[in-house]
Scaffold this motif. Structure first.
Motif, PDB file in Angstrom:
ATOM      1  N   MET A  41       0.824  -1.217   0.000  1.00 12.25           N
ATOM      2  CA  MET A  41       0.000   0.000   0.000  1.00 12.25           C
ATOM      3  C   MET A  41       0.858   1.267   0.000  1.00 12.25           C
ATOM      4  O   MET A  41       0.368   2.352   0.284  1.00 12.25           O
ATOM      5  CB  MET A  41      -0.937  -0.010   1.206  1.00 12.25           C
ATOM      6  N   LYS A  42       2.114   1.149  -0.365  1.00 13.79           N
ATOM      7  CA  LYS A  42       3.050   2.275  -0.263  1.00 13.79           C
ATOM      8  C   LYS A  42       2.653   3.476  -1.115  1.00 13.79           C
ATOM      9  O   LYS A  42       2.901   4.608  -0.732  1.00 13.79           O
ATOM     10  CB  LYS A  42       4.474   1.849  -0.589  1.00 13.79           C
ATOM     11  N   PHE A  87     -13.407  -6.517  -5.473  1.00 16.52           N
ATOM     12  CA  PHE A  87     -11.974  -6.545  -5.736  1.00 16.52           C
ATOM     13  C   PHE A  87     -11.229  -5.908  -4.563  1.00 16.52           C
ATOM     14  O   PHE A  87     -11.702  -4.939  -3.977  1.00 16.52           O
ATOM     15  CB  PHE A  87     -11.640  -5.762  -7.010  1.00 16.52           C
ATOM     16  N   LEU A  88     -10.066  -6.448  -4.267  1.00 18.75           N
ATOM     17  CA  LEU A  88      -9.161  -5.869  -3.279  1.00 18.75           C
ATOM     18  C   LEU A  88      -7.970  -5.324  -4.053  1.00 18.75           C
ATOM     19  O   LEU A  88      -7.201  -6.081  -4.653  1.00 18.75           O
ATOM     20  CB  LEU A  88      -8.719  -6.917  -2.261  1.00 18.75           C
ATOM     21  N   VAL A  89      -7.841  -3.998  -4.046  1.00 25.40           N
ATOM     22  CA  VAL A  89      -6.864  -3.323  -4.898  1.00 25.40           C
ATOM     23  C   VAL A  89      -5.670  -2.871  -4.063  1.00 25.40           C
ATOM     24  O   VAL A  89      -5.834  -2.137  -3.083  1.00 25.40           O
ATOM     25  CB  VAL A  89      -7.523  -2.118  -5.601  1.00 25.40           C
ATOM     26  N   PRO A  90      -4.460  -3.283  -4.460  1.00 30.62           N
ATOM     27  CA  PRO A  90      -3.267  -2.850  -3.734  1.00 30.62           C
ATOM     28  C   PRO A  90      -2.901  -1.418  -4.083  1.00 30.62           C
ATOM     29  O   PRO A  90      -3.332  -0.882  -5.098  1.00 30.62           O
ATOM     30  CB  PRO A  90      -2.186  -3.819  -4.228  1.00 30.62           C
ATOM     31  N   GLY A  91      -2.097  -0.823  -3.250  1.00 31.12           N
ATOM     32  CA  GLY A  91      -1.569   0.510  -3.504  1.00 31.12           C
ATOM     33  C   GLY A  91      -0.121   0.431  -3.943  1.00 31.12           C
ATOM     34  O   GLY A  91       0.702   1.239  -3.534  1.00 31.12           O
ATOM     35  N   ASN A  92       0.185  -0.578  -4.749  1.00 31.01           N
ATOM     36  CA  ASN A  92       1.532  -0.784  -5.269  1.00 31.01           C
ATOM     37  C   ASN A  92       1.382  -1.664  -6.510  1.00 31.01           C
ATOM     38  O   ASN A  92       0.851  -2.771  -6.427  1.00 31.01           O
ATOM     39  CB  ASN A  92       2.406  -1.466  -4.219  1.00 31.01           C
ATOM     40  N   LYS A  94       3.242  -3.512  -8.104  1.00 28.69           N
ATOM     41  CA  LYS A  94       3.921  -4.815  -8.174  1.00 28.69           C
ATOM     42  C   LYS A  94       3.047  -5.944  -7.595  1.00 28.69           C
ATOM     43  O   LYS A  94       3.378  -7.101  -7.738  1.00 28.69           O
ATOM     44  CB  LYS A  94       5.306  -4.741  -7.546  1.00 28.69           C
ATOM     45  N   TYR A  95       1.919  -5.581  -6.993  1.00 30.47           N
ATOM     46  CA  TYR A  95       0.983  -6.560  -6.459  1.00 30.47           C
ATOM     47  C   TYR A  95      -0.247  -6.637  -7.356  1.00 30.47           C
ATOM     48  O   TYR A  95      -0.636  -5.654  -7.980  1.00 30.47           O
ATOM     49  CB  TYR A  95       0.563  -6.185  -5.035  1.00 30.47           C
TER      50      TYR A  95
END
Length: 121
Positions: A41-42, A87-92, A94-95
């Protein structure tokens, strides 16, 4: 308050003591703190070693950063619902985005209301 431009006399800004619980916690009985591990989540400003303040009483999740239990493990992502799909959305980048499908063990554990980031010296 602190001036982010030109300095001003400190005495002008001295206030009474600040109760962080009163300032950051809306629902005492349903609020929890968790430490972050990882960098998923960066790009949203949530970094490893940050402390999340999570409110379990909030029931509207769409487009909010949430802590979920997915297949028995905690993770933090942005909850997005589109056309009846979750949906579960990352804040990066690369995921990968995780789509919640039938048969997955999934629960929204709570909504992240605050991120505490300690500066490294």
């Amino acid at each position: 308050m602190v001036c982010a431009g030109f300095p001003s006399p400190a005495d002008d800004y001295i206030e009474d003591s600040l109760d962080l619980n009163k300032f950051l916690v809306k629902q005492k009985d349903s609020t929890f703190f968790m430490k972050v591990e990882g960098d998923s989540m960066k790009d949203l400003g949530i970094f490893s070693e940050n402390i999340l303040i999570i409110d379990r009483s909030i029931k509207k999740f769409d487009h909010k950063v949430v802590v979920v239990v997915l297949n028995g493990e905690f993770t933090v992502r942005t909850f997005v619902k589109k056309q009846g799909r979750v949906f579960l959305v990352p804040g990066n980048r690369k995921y990968k985005v995780i789509e919640i499908i039938e048969g997955m063990d999934f629960e929204v554990w709570g909504v992240v209301t605050t991120v505490l980031n300690k500066f490294k010296s």
